[in-house]
Scaffold this motif. Structure first.
Motif, PDB file in Angstrom:
ATOM      1  N   THR A 165      57.306  47.233  15.693  1.00  0.00           N
ATOM      2  CA  THR A 165      57.098  47.408  17.130  1.00  0.00           C
ATOM      3  C   THR A 165      56.481  46.131  17.698  1.00  0.00           C
ATOM      4  N   VAL A 166      57.082  45.604  18.763  1.00  0.00           N
ATOM      5  CA  VAL A 166      56.562  44.396  19.425  1.00  0.00           C
ATOM      6  C   VAL A 166      56.176  44.780  20.842  1.00  0.00           C
ATOM      7  N   THR A 167      54.911  44.526  21.182  1.00  0.00           N
ATOM      8  CA  THR A 167      54.418  44.822  22.527  1.00  0.00           C
ATOM      9  C   THR A 167      53.799  43.550  23.115  1.00  0.00           C
ATOM     10  N   SER A 168      53.520  43.594  24.406  1.00  0.00           N
ATOM     11  CA  SER A 168      52.830  42.466  25.039  1.00  0.00           C
ATOM     12  C   SER A 168      51.741  43.012  25.946  1.00  0.00           C
ATOM     13  N   LEU A 169      50.785  42.162  26.258  1.00  0.00           N
ATOM     14  CA  LEU A 169      49.715  42.565  27.161  1.00  0.00           C
ATOM     15  C   LEU A 169      50.285  42.832  28.543  1.00  0.00           C
ATOM     16  N   ALA A 170      49.699  43.774  29.238  1.00  0.00           N
ATOM     17  CA  ALA A 170      50.105  44.033  30.619  1.00  0.00           C
ATOM     18  C   ALA A 170      49.699  42.844  31.480  1.00  0.00           C
ATOM     19  N   GLN A 171      50.441  42.621  32.540  1.00  0.00           N
ATOM     20  CA  GLN A 171      50.139  41.523  33.455  1.00  0.00           C
ATOM     21  C   GLN A 171      50.124  42.065  34.865  1.00  0.00           C
ATOM     22  N   GLY A 172      49.282  41.500  35.687  1.00  0.00           N
ATOM     23  CA  GLY A 172      49.248  41.943  37.066  1.00  0.00           C
ATOM     24  C   GLY A 172      47.911  41.738  37.723  1.00  0.00           C
ATOM     25  N   VAL A 173      47.536  42.671  38.601  1.00  0.00           N
ATOM     26  CA  VAL A 173      46.323  42.545  39.404  1.00  0.00           C
ATOM     27  C   VAL A 173      45.094  42.663  38.509  1.00  0.00           C
ATOM     28  N   PRO A 174      44.203  41.667  38.521  1.00  0.00           N
ATOM     29  CA  PRO A 174      42.986  41.757  37.705  1.00  0.00           C
ATOM     30  C   PRO A 174      42.013  42.770  38.281  1.00  0.00           C
ATOM     31  N   VAL A 175      41.133  43.292  37.442  1.00  0.00           N
ATOM     32  CA  VAL A 175      40.102  44.219  37.901  1.00  0.00           C
ATOM     33  C   VAL A 175      39.240  43.503  38.929  1.00  0.00           C
ATOM     34  N   GLY A 176      39.063  44.124  40.072  1.00  0.00           N
ATOM     35  CA  GLY A 176      38.284  43.518  41.148  1.00  0.00           C
ATOM     36  C   GLY A 176      39.073  42.551  42.012  1.00  0.00           C
ATOM     37  N   GLY A 177      40.364  42.378  41.712  1.00  0.00           N
ATOM     38  CA  GLY A 177      41.190  41.439  42.477  1.00  0.00           C
ATOM     39  C   GLY A 177      41.658  42.030  43.793  1.00  0.00           C
ATOM     40  N   GLU A 178      41.774  41.180  44.793  1.00  0.00           N
ATOM     41  CA  GLU A 178      42.296  41.592  46.088  1.00  0.00           C
ATOM     42  C   GLU A 178      43.673  40.973  46.272  1.00  0.00           C
ATOM     43  N   LEU A 179      44.609  41.769  46.760  1.00  0.00           N
ATOM     44  CA  LEU A 179      45.998  41.316  46.874  1.00  0.00           C
ATOM     45  C   LEU A 179      46.135  40.040  47.688  1.00  0.00           C
ATOM     46  N   ASP A 180      45.325  39.894  48.728  1.00  0.00           N
ATOM     47  CA  ASP A 180      45.427  38.741  49.611  1.00  0.00           C
ATOM     48  C   ASP A 180      45.178  37.421  48.870  1.00  0.00           C
ATOM     49  N   TYR A 181      44.443  37.476  47.769  1.00  0.00           N
ATOM     50  CA  TYR A 181      44.093  36.254  47.038  1.00  0.00           C
ATOM     51  C   TYR A 181      45.002  35.974  45.846  1.00  0.00           C
ATOM     52  N   LEU A 182      45.955  36.862  45.571  1.00  0.00           N
ATOM     53  CA  LEU A 182      46.815  36.708  44.405  1.00  0.00           C
ATOM     54  C   LEU A 182      48.078  35.938  44.736  1.00  0.00           C
ATOM     55  N   ASP A 183      48.592  35.225  43.729  1.00  0.00           N
ATOM     56  CA  ASP A 183      49.845  34.499  43.917  1.00  0.00           C
ATOM     57  C   ASP A 183      51.020  35.476  43.801  1.00  0.00           C
ATOM     58  N   ASP A 184      52.187  35.023  44.248  1.00  0.00           N
ATOM     59  CA  ASP A 184      53.382  35.871  44.267  1.00  0.00           C
ATOM     60  C   ASP A 184      53.780  36.348  42.871  1.00  0.00           C
TER      61      ASP A 184
END
Length: 197
Positions: A165-184
Motif C-alpha cells: 500500500t502506497v499513501t501520501s500525506l494530505a495537502q491543503g489548508v494548514p491548521v489556523g490558515g485563512e483562505l485569503d492568505y493561501l496560494d492557488d
C-alpha cells in the motif's frame, strides 16, 4: 597571520556558506562567538569536532546516526510494517517532532530532477525497494514536498511498489490558515482532498 585576521576571514567565509547566513550575518556570528569564547566558541568547536568524527548517515535509512544504524532503525517497537519516505533528514526530524508516526523512515537524499540530471540511482530509491521486501513492509507513506520534483518522485516510487500500500500525506489548508492568505495551488490541493464531515 600573526594577528589572526586570515583565520577570522576563513571562519567568516565558512560560516557564510551555511543556510540562512550571508557574509554580514556570518561576521556578526563570528564576532559574537569571539566575545563569548569560553561559553560558546570553545564548546562549539569541541562539539563540531566530535560530530565530525562520530556522526554519519545510517546505512539502513539515511538518517543521522552516531553509529552505522540509527536509533529509529534499531528500535524493534518501530518495526510495524510502515515506512515514511522523506526527502531529507530535516523532514524526518519534522515528522518526529509531531510524535504521531511510530514506524520507520527512509531518507531519499533529494528528489528526482531531469533538469539537474538526478535519477533514481542518485537517490536511495533502490535501497528503499530492498527494504520494502526485506522488512515485510505493508505501507509506504510518501511525505515528499508539494513540488513538481516531489510529485514526480512520488509517482515514480508508487509505480515501483506494486505489492504494498502506497499513501501520501494530505495537502491543503494548514491548521489556523485563512483562505485569503493561501496560494492557488494550496487551495486547489485542499479542494481535491476534501472529505465528509
Amino acid at each position: 597571520m600573526a594577528d589572526g585576521t586570515d583565520d577570522l576571514t576563513d571562519l567568516i567565509a565558512l560560516m557564510a556558506k551555511l543556510p540562512g547566513l550571508g557574509p554580514r550575518s556570518a561576521r556578526r556570528a563570528v564576532l559574537h562567538l569571539i566575545k563569548k569564547r569560553g561559553q560558546l566558541l570553545v564548546p562549539l568547536a569541541d562539539a563540531m569536532q566530535r560530530v565530525g568524527a562520530n556522526v554519519r548517515e545510517c546505512l539502513n535509512c539515511g538518517n543521522i546516526a552516531a553509529g552505522d544504524i540509527c536509533n529509529i532503525c534499531n528500535d524493534d517497537r518501530r518495526a510495524n510494517g510502515e515506512i515514511c519516505v522523506v526527502e531529507d533528514v530535516a523532514d524526518l526530524w519534522a515528522m518526529e517532532r509531531s510524535q504521531q508516526f511510530k514506524g520507520r523512515y527512509h531518507v531519499l537524499g533529494g528528489t528526482l530532477s531531469a533538469l539537474d540530471a538526478v535519477g533514481p540511482e542518485d537517490l536511495r530509491i533502490p535501497r528503499l525497494l530492498d527494504r520494502v521486501t526485506s522488512e515485510n513492509v505493508t505501507e509506504v507513506i510518501l511525505a515528499l514536498g508539494a513540488t513538481i520534483d516531489g510529485h514526480t518522485t512520488a509517482h515514480y516510487i508508487a509505480d515501483q511498489l506494486t505489492d504494498v500500500t502506497v499513501t501520501s500525506l494530505a495537502q491543503g489548508v494548514p491548521v489556523g490558515g485563512e483562505l485569503d492568505y493561501l496560494d492557488d495551488g494550496t487551495i486547489t490541493a485542499a479542494l481535491r482532498a476534501r472529505r465528509a464531515l
